[in-house]
Motif scaffolding. Structure first.
Motif, PDB file in Angstrom:
ATOM      1  N   TRP A  50     -17.878 -22.097 -14.671  1.00 41.45           N
ATOM      2  CA  TRP A  50     -19.176 -22.091 -15.175  1.00 41.45           C
ATOM      3  C   TRP A  50     -18.600 -23.182 -15.924  1.00 41.45           C
ATOM      4  O   TRP A  50     -17.899 -23.974 -16.406  1.00 41.45           O
ATOM      5  CB  TRP A  50     -18.694 -21.131 -16.642  1.00 41.45           C
ATOM      6  CG  TRP A  50     -18.837 -19.562 -16.022  1.00 41.45           C
ATOM      7  CD1 TRP A  50     -18.863 -19.198 -13.867  1.00 41.45           C
ATOM      8  CD2 TRP A  50     -18.382 -18.660 -15.528  1.00 41.45           C
ATOM      9  NE1 TRP A  50     -18.626 -18.475 -13.896  1.00 41.45           N
ATOM     10  CE2 TRP A  50     -17.951 -17.441 -15.320  1.00 41.45           C
ATOM     11  CE3 TRP A  50     -18.279 -18.271 -17.700  1.00 41.45           C
ATOM     12  CZ2 TRP A  50     -18.538 -16.436 -15.278  1.00 41.45           C
ATOM     13  CZ3 TRP A  50     -17.609 -16.271 -18.227  1.00 41.45           C
ATOM     14  CH2 TRP A  50     -17.713 -15.609 -16.226  1.00 41.45           C
ATOM     15  N   THR A 350     -22.205 -11.266 -23.725  1.00 39.10           N
ATOM     16  CA  THR A 350     -23.406  -9.576 -22.931  1.00 39.10           C
ATOM     17  C   THR A 350     -22.835  -8.785 -21.102  1.00 39.10           C
ATOM     18  O   THR A 350     -23.487  -8.358 -20.984  1.00 39.10           O
ATOM     19  CB  THR A 350     -24.539 -10.220 -23.084  1.00 39.10           C
ATOM     20  OG1 THR A 350     -24.671 -11.916 -22.128  1.00 39.10           O
ATOM     21  CG2 THR A 350     -24.740 -10.433 -24.238  1.00 39.10           C
ATOM     22  N   LEU A 351     -22.672 -10.018 -20.572  1.00 36.20           N
ATOM     23  CA  LEU A 351     -22.192  -9.117 -19.215  1.00 36.20           C
ATOM     24  C   LEU A 351     -21.533  -8.875 -18.878  1.00 36.20           C
ATOM     25  O   LEU A 351     -20.288  -8.140 -18.051  1.00 36.20           O
ATOM     26  CB  LEU A 351     -21.883 -10.783 -18.132  1.00 36.20           C
ATOM     27  CG  LEU A 351     -24.103 -11.864 -18.239  1.00 36.20           C
ATOM     28  CD1 LEU A 351     -23.685 -12.308 -16.859  1.00 36.20           C
ATOM     29  CD2 LEU A 351     -24.993 -10.480 -18.074  1.00 36.20           C
ATOM     30  N   GLU A 397     -26.125 -14.843 -21.191  1.00 42.20           N
ATOM     31  CA  GLU A 397     -26.071 -14.224 -19.306  1.00 42.20           C
ATOM     32  C   GLU A 397     -26.119 -16.329 -19.193  1.00 42.20           C
ATOM     33  O   GLU A 397     -25.346 -16.672 -18.317  1.00 42.20           O
ATOM     34  CB  GLU A 397     -27.415 -13.541 -18.665  1.00 42.20           C
ATOM     35  CG  GLU A 397     -27.022 -14.412 -17.765  1.00 42.20           C
ATOM     36  CD  GLU A 397     -28.485 -13.221 -16.636  1.00 42.20           C
ATOM     37  OE1 GLU A 397     -28.028 -13.465 -15.519  1.00 42.20           O
ATOM     38  OE2 GLU A 397     -28.635 -12.247 -17.956  1.00 42.20           O
ATOM     39  N   ASP A 398     -26.944 -16.639 -19.391  1.00 39.09           N
ATOM     40  CA  ASP A 398     -26.713 -18.624 -19.787  1.00 39.09           C
ATOM     41  C   ASP A 398     -26.535 -19.069 -20.467  1.00 39.09           C
ATOM     42  O   ASP A 398     -27.457 -20.181 -21.028  1.00 39.09           O
ATOM     43  CB  ASP A 398     -28.497 -18.774 -18.596  1.00 39.09           C
ATOM     44  CG  ASP A 398     -29.524 -17.653 -19.964  1.00 39.09           C
ATOM     45  OD1 ASP A 398     -29.483 -17.202 -20.697  1.00 39.09           O
ATOM     46  OD2 ASP A 398     -30.794 -17.823 -19.224  1.00 39.09           O
ATOM     47  N   ARG A 420     -23.543 -20.544 -15.016  1.00 38.98           N
ATOM     48  CA  ARG A 420     -22.512 -19.701 -14.021  1.00 38.98           C
ATOM     49  C   ARG A 420     -22.737 -19.982 -12.813  1.00 38.98           C
ATOM     50  O   ARG A 420     -23.380 -19.449 -12.118  1.00 38.98           O
ATOM     51  CB  ARG A 420     -22.372 -18.682 -14.646  1.00 38.98           C
ATOM     52  CG  ARG A 420     -21.943 -17.909 -15.681  1.00 38.98           C
ATOM     53  CD  ARG A 420     -22.604 -16.939 -16.253  1.00 38.98           C
ATOM     54  NE  ARG A 420     -23.455 -16.260 -17.358  1.00 38.98           N
ATOM     55  CZ  ARG A 420     -22.210 -15.908 -17.920  1.00 38.98           C
ATOM     56  NH1 ARG A 420     -20.869 -15.277 -17.392  1.00 38.98           N
ATOM     57  NH2 ARG A 420     -21.865 -15.356 -19.741  1.00 38.98           N
TER      58      ARG A 420
END
Length: 422
Positions: A50, A350-351, A397-398, A420
């Motif tokens: 990541w 958030t994941l 997420e990103d 990621r």
């Protein structure tokens, strides 16, 4: 002065050879409904695939901003589903709204005592699917706004009595805010079901080396306590060096650069509390029951006097000239602590990942901040490095949304891309 960045662990065994019976049992197990994850410490090169972008995708704030649009006292920020960014700007007591490119759109709230107004801004977080909650710890209350900035309601978070009340805006009747002289709670975060994760407010002692015990709780949105999470100690702090200006006596208060503290965050649907004396993090459901314990090996070590002196020397050198002599006198009286903290902070992504910051001991510094990332069950996945000196508000997420303060003390809210890969 902030340290590092920001019950007992089976990994606290130092470097001595371990008897066979003391070998850690790494992995995830269930004990009476509580998931317990035991993890080894990873080698420094155990990096996840990541990466965080070298340059921010969005940068909000500028040294040339006018006084009515100067970011100052930023305590939190959140990114909405449509890409807008909402900043809790304590300097103006407003929620400042920016589009997905960082262009200013509008402001909500403002300084005052009325519904939807603030005397302090600590937190802005999504609530339900179509609202935001902003925390005003000075007045001991929270306010809800819809995603167009319309104020919906305000609720007291002061210690509850049999009398409760809500302040409503518009044509709704004021039912009365509670004006008791009681300590208000501070919102740490909001669980997905709307439960508030809170602690009581700060106070400052005037002399000596001390820690304040904070009371943590899970509360409903109308302020009622759902479950107590007990008392946990705050940062180790030293106060001294009194001086007088006019009729007021002031004290110099320093948070120990290597002091222990308690870190908190929201991890998925769990409220997280981690005391840094050991590498152990406890996560609670919204009803207050313990759901998960995450542990990781680490080697405790006591700071040396030379290491502490060097840390304070660098701190004093960064102060304005008129403050250096007084600060140097105070730092010379600060005692050593027993051990470095086991970690330096925690953020829930958030994941469902939990990011825990490494505490950088002298001689072990990295170019940025190194994080150990755990999966939903508490298994260690690997290490990720982020740019240094970020106050991270959200890990999406990103993207990573954070505050940066430059050498001139100008504050910025910036959004970095997060890629990621395996």
């Amino acid at each position: 002065m902030l340290g590092g960045a920001i019950v007992a662990s089976c990994g606290d065994r130092g470097t001595d050879a371990m008897p066979l019976g003391d070998v850690p049992r790494y992995g995830v197990r269930d004990s009476a409904g509580i998931t317990i994850a035991e993890n080894p410490r990873l080698a420094p090169d155990s990096r996840l695939g990541w990466t965080v972008g070298t340059d921010p995708l969005v940068s909000i704030g500028t040294a040339e901003a006018t006084l009515d649009f100067q970011l100052h006292g930023i305590e939190d920020a959140t990114r909405l589903a449509d890409g807008r960014i909402v900043v809790a700007n304590g300097g103006s007591m407003e929620l400042l709204v920016f589009d997905a490119t960082g262009q200013y759109l509008t402001s909500w709230g403002g300084e005052g005592e009325g519904p939807g107004e603030f005397a302090d801004l600590n937190r802005v977080r999504p609530w339900a699917t179509d609202s935001l909650i902003a925390d005003d710890p000075e007045q001991g209350r929270i306010s809800a706004f819809d995603l167009e900035g319309n104020h919906g309601w305000t609720v007291s978070l002061r210690s509850r009595s049999e009398v409760s009340g809500i302040v409503a805006s518009g044509l709704q009747a004021i039912m009365g805010m509670m004006g008791f002289g009681m300590s208000p709670d501070v919102v740490i975060g909001i669980l997905p079901d709307g439960t508030l994760f809170t602690r009581d407010a700060e106070f400052w002692r005037t002399e000596g080396f001390w820690r304040q015990d904070h009371v943590y709780a899970l509360r409903t949105v109308d302020g009622d306590t759902r479950a107590s999470l007990g008392k946990h100690p705050g940062p180790q702090t030293f106060s001294g060096g009194s001086y007088t200006q006019g009729n007021t006596v002031y004290f110099t208060t320093l948070r120990h650069p290597f002091g222990q503290t308690t870190h908190t965050t929201v991890w998925g649907d769990l409220a997280v509390i981690g005391r840094t004396e050991v590498y152990e993090i406890r996560a609670y459901r919204s009803d207050g029951s313990l759901a998960r314990i995450v542990r990781r090996d680490y080697e405790p070590r006591t700071p040396t006097q030379a290491e502490q002196n060097d840390s304070f020397r660098r701190y004093v050198a960064g102060l304005p000239a008129e403050r250096r002599a007084r600060a140097a006198e105070v730092t010379a009286k600060v005692p050593l602590v027993d051990a470095f903290p086991a970690f330096a902070g925690a953020v829930g992504g958030t994941l469902g990942h939990l990011w825990v910051a490494e505490f950088e001991r002298p001689g072990e510094e990295h170019d940025g901040t190194l994080w150990t990332v755990f999966d939903r069950e508490g298994r260690v996945l690997g290490l990720v490095e982020t740019p240094d000196d970020l106050t991270i508000f959200e890990i999406g997420e990103d993207y990573i949304l954070a505050k940066v303060t430059d050498a001139l003390n100008i504050e910025y809210v910036r959004l970095w891309g997060l890629t990621r890969s395996e």
